[in-house]
Motif scaffolding. Structure first.
Motif, PDB file in Angstrom:
ATOM      1  N   HIS A 169     -25.770 -15.304 -12.379  1.00  0.00           N
ATOM      2  CA  HIS A 169     -26.302 -15.560 -11.030  1.00  0.00           C
ATOM      3  C   HIS A 169     -25.604 -14.644 -10.015  1.00  0.00           C
ATOM      4  O   HIS A 169     -26.271 -14.029  -9.169  1.00  0.00           O
ATOM      5  CB  HIS A 169     -26.077 -17.029 -10.681  1.00  0.00           C
ATOM      6  CG  HIS A 169     -26.565 -17.418  -9.334  1.00  0.00           C
ATOM      7  ND1 HIS A 169     -27.898 -17.648  -9.059  1.00  0.00           N
ATOM      8  CD2 HIS A 169     -25.906 -17.605  -8.170  1.00  0.00           C
ATOM      9  CE1 HIS A 169     -28.034 -17.959  -7.791  1.00  0.00           C
ATOM     10  NE2 HIS A 169     -26.837 -17.940  -7.222  1.00  0.00           N
ATOM     11  N   ARG A 204     -26.636 -10.871 -10.582  1.00  0.00           N
ATOM     12  CA  ARG A 204     -27.975 -10.538 -10.078  1.00  0.00           C
ATOM     13  C   ARG A 204     -27.976 -10.294  -8.583  1.00  0.00           C
ATOM     14  O   ARG A 204     -28.779  -9.534  -8.065  1.00  0.00           O
ATOM     15  CB  ARG A 204     -28.959 -11.658 -10.398  1.00  0.00           C
ATOM     16  CG  ARG A 204     -29.598 -11.536 -11.765  1.00  0.00           C
ATOM     17  CD  ARG A 204     -30.606 -12.611 -11.898  1.00  0.00           C
ATOM     18  NE  ARG A 204     -29.844 -13.847 -11.721  1.00  0.00           N
ATOM     19  CZ  ARG A 204     -30.079 -14.993 -12.324  1.00  0.00           C
ATOM     20  NH1 ARG A 204     -31.086 -15.116 -13.102  1.00  0.00           N
ATOM     21  NH2 ARG A 204     -29.326 -16.049 -12.140  1.00  0.00           N
ATOM     22  N   ARG A 205     -27.076 -10.953  -7.886  1.00  0.00           N
ATOM     23  CA  ARG A 205     -26.995 -10.799  -6.439  1.00  0.00           C
ATOM     24  C   ARG A 205     -26.009  -9.734  -6.008  1.00  0.00           C
ATOM     25  O   ARG A 205     -25.750  -9.552  -4.826  1.00  0.00           O
ATOM     26  CB  ARG A 205     -26.638 -12.137  -5.805  1.00  0.00           C
ATOM     27  CG  ARG A 205     -27.836 -13.038  -5.773  1.00  0.00           C
ATOM     28  CD  ARG A 205     -27.488 -14.471  -5.706  1.00  0.00           C
ATOM     29  NE  ARG A 205     -28.687 -15.312  -5.688  1.00  0.00           N
ATOM     30  CZ  ARG A 205     -29.466 -15.535  -6.726  1.00  0.00           C
ATOM     31  NH1 ARG A 205     -29.192 -14.982  -7.890  1.00  0.00           N
ATOM     32  NH2 ARG A 205     -30.521 -16.308  -6.637  1.00  0.00           N
TER      33      ARG A 205
END
Length: 99
Positions: A16, A19-20
């Motif tokens: 998570h 991905r950012r």
């Protein structure tokens, strides 16, 4: 950069953050290290860990603990985010000026 303790060392959390575009500085628990070693070459590469950056986490934790000494901040009596943020600012000013 996200600094977290071992409890947040899961594949889902790391993916998570990745991905950012957020760099994760999270130590790997011993059981996860052992599992990776048991899998051998299929266990993958261990995640990078920056010890010097992780030491900054201590400063943040101490600041949060000092702020939580204020009862209104620790229990979140305020109903709106703006009033709560104002309380954080006031507590910060008092803590900073007390030094």
């Amino acid at each position: 950069m996200a600094l977290a303790d071992k409890a947040y060392s899961s594949r889902a959390i790391r993916e998570h953050l990745r991905r950012r575009g957020i760099r994760a500085v999270i130590p790997v628990p011993a059981d996860q290290q052992a599992h990776r070693k048991r899998r051998g070459s299929h266990g993958g590469r261990p995640p990078a860990f920056d010890r010097e950056a992780y030491k900054q986490r201590k400063t943040v934790e101490r600041c949060i603990n000092r702020l939580k000494q204020w009862r209104g901040i620790a229990t979140r009596y305020e109903k709106t985010a703006t009033v709560y943020l104002a309380g954080l600012y006031l507590a910060g000013i008092f803590l900073w000026s007390a030094r």
